[in-house]
Design an enzyme around this catalytic site. Structure first.
Site, PDB file in Angstrom:
ATOM      1  N   HIS A  44      17.046  14.374  24.357  1.00 24.59           N
ATOM      2  CA  HIS A  44      16.802  12.934  24.434  1.00 24.59           C
ATOM      3  C   HIS A  44      15.444  12.685  25.058  1.00 24.59           C
ATOM      4  CE1 HIS A  44      21.101  11.084  24.040  1.00 24.59           C
ATOM      5  NE2 HIS A  44      20.819  11.966  23.093  1.00 24.59           N
ATOM      6  N   TYR A  93      14.500  10.731  36.628  1.00 25.81           N
ATOM      7  CA  TYR A  93      15.581  10.947  35.666  1.00 25.81           C
ATOM      8  C   TYR A  93      15.483  12.328  35.014  1.00 25.81           C
ATOM      9  CZ  TYR A  93      19.165   9.591  32.283  1.00 25.81           C
ATOM     10  OH  TYR A  93      20.324   9.522  31.548  1.00 25.81           O
ATOM     11  N   PRO A 117      27.659   9.099  39.514  1.00 29.12           N
ATOM     12  CA  PRO A 117      27.168   9.608  38.232  1.00 29.12           C
ATOM     13  C   PRO A 117      26.078   8.750  37.597  1.00 29.12           C
ATOM     14  CG  PRO A 117      29.316   8.565  37.960  1.00 29.12           C
ATOM     15  CD  PRO A 117      29.052   8.604  39.437  1.00 29.12           C
ATOM     16  N   TYR A 148      22.310   2.152  29.602  1.00 26.50           N
ATOM     17  CA  TYR A 148      22.808   1.728  30.908  1.00 26.50           C
ATOM     18  C   TYR A 148      22.744   0.211  30.933  1.00 26.50           C
ATOM     19  CZ  TYR A 148      22.167   6.566  32.558  1.00 26.50           C
ATOM     20  OH  TYR A 148      22.235   7.922  32.728  1.00 26.50           O
ATOM     21  N   LYS A 179      22.944  13.168  38.190  1.00 26.80           N
ATOM     22  CA  LYS A 179      22.373  14.189  39.063  1.00 26.80           C
ATOM     23  C   LYS A 179      23.355  15.244  39.570  1.00 26.80           C
ATOM     24  CE  LYS A 179      18.360  12.659  38.625  1.00 26.80           C
ATOM     25  NZ  LYS A 179      17.611  13.380  37.590  1.00 26.80           N
TER      26      LYS A 179
END
Length: 390
Positions: A72, A385, A293, A201, A297
């Site tokens: 991704h 990220y 979550p 998200y 991580k």
């Protein structure tokens, strides 16, 4: 039995450490209280940082991940009915993440360990570390009603939050930091194509939502819920309706639904134990820290712990230097706290808290708007990220 490193726990961190040690010629034995089938039946997260991908390659277990995993290059932040993409690849100079289920990571590591003939003892009860404040530690356990002992140089506690390793440490020798969040995630798995090719998200006045996937035909979706919610109160239809409500219209319209085959509620918490070394015993992964979550991580922090510990053990056996293992706790915790901060920030920015009012919701939306329109802010998000360097 005698080995150099006794590893308690055969989750991803224990198996990854064991495989790296085996490839380096360092004897190790892994113990776990449950069966292999039970471990492989656990459903967990699956967004891997580049560092984790590299460690799996170094362990010789990355082939299937590269074949079946989903690279991704970005993800979306959805809020105020809009959708904004974070370009991980462009913002970080070519870094990305890999979507590949934790169960598959575990399977790959297990199968390679079996091919190498390394020892793993499953269904070991009453596992307990001993004398780790000396240079002669050992681990005891029972199988089929018979007591056994493994003498070793070091113990790696890769046994999760509820495992025996951290519990064996005297309370005066350890400090615990914890934050419990007043909500959880209701998650489902369904055999449907993902609503989007990258993760979404979503911040919504009704609460957070996440659209993720395990494969091109298997989707993992979550909605924020209260800690009082019961699984039996959430039919599939109710879940799908709530998920649609929290997504921008174009995603809601594109959502494909089907009966779920797994449904669960997970509470959210942040937890860190300091230090992560106690004499000849080291805490690794969830035994030492847990993060919400939201920032993806958990598994990746376990992998970075493994990196630091493996480097230290390799230096100890290869160069007879204790510098690496002496530095383990400090190096690991420095990275842990940065990831804890990132996960806390993502969680507070994306979720609705019990005392959130219209003002707070507008503040969240303003922060998200700034974050998605400032290259500097987006870059900071992207760097965290994809994973900070080891």
């Amino acid at each position: 039995m005698r080995t150099k490193v006794a590893i308690i726990g055969s989750g991803p961190s224990g198996l990854l450490l064991g495989q790296l040690l085996t490839k380096a010629g360092i004897d190790n034995v892994i113990l776990d209280r449950v069966s292999k089938d039970y471990i492989l039946g656990r459903v967990r997260a699956g967004v891997l940082e580049e560092g984790t991908v590299g460690l799996l390659d170094k362990a010789g277990c990355g082939a299937r991940m590269h074949e079946e995993g989903l690279p991704h290059d970005g993800f979306s932040l959805a809020f105020d009915g809009r959708d904004h993409r974070i370009d991980l690849l462009g913002l970080t100079g070519g870094k990305r993440v890999m979507v590949y289920g934790q169960t598959e990571v575990t399977r790959d590591l297990m199968e390679q360990r079996e091919r190498d003939g390394s020892v793993t003892i499953y269904e070991a009860s009453d596992v307990e570390p001993h004398d780790f404040d000396t240079t002669t530690p050992y681990v005891t356990y029972r199988t089929d009603g018979i007591s056994h002992r493994i003498d070793c140089d070091f113990i790696a506690g890769c046994d999760g939050f509820h495992g025996p390793s951290r519990k064996a440490v005297p309370e005066r020798a350890i400090r615990v930091f914890e934050k419990v969040y007043p909500f959880g995630w209701l998650g489902i798995l369904a055999e449907v194509a993902p609503v989007n090719h990258e993760l979404i998200y979503a911040n919504h006045p009704s609460g957070f939502a996440l659209c993720s996937m395990r494969s091109p035909t298997r989707s993992r979706y979550y909605v924020q819920c209260t800690l009082e919610e019961k699984i039996e109160d959430w039919s599939d239809d109710r879940f799908w309706d709530e998920l649609r409500r929290r997504l921008p219209a174009h995603h809601a319209e594109a959502l494909v639904t089907a009966p779920s085959f797994e449904k669960s509620i997970a509470p959210l918490r942040s937890f860190v134990a300091e230090p992560m070394r106690f004499g000849t015993m080291f805490l690794v992964g969830d035994a030492a820290h847990i993060v919400p979550p939201t920032g993806a991580k958990g598994l990746n922090l376990a992998a970075s712990d493994v990196y630091y510990l493996f480097e230290g053990l390799q230096q100890f056996y290869g160069e007879r230097s204790s510098a690496g293992i002496d530095a383990y706790s400090g190096k690991a915790l420095a990275r842990v706290w940065k990831a804890v901060r990132f996960s806390w920030w993502m969680t507070t920015m994306m979720h609705r808290f019990p005392d959130t009012d219209e003002f707070d919701q507008k503040i969240q939306e303003a922060e998200l708007d700034y974050l998605t329109h400032s290259r500097a802010a987006s870059t900071a998000l992207a760097e965290n990220y994809v994973g900070l360097p080891y």
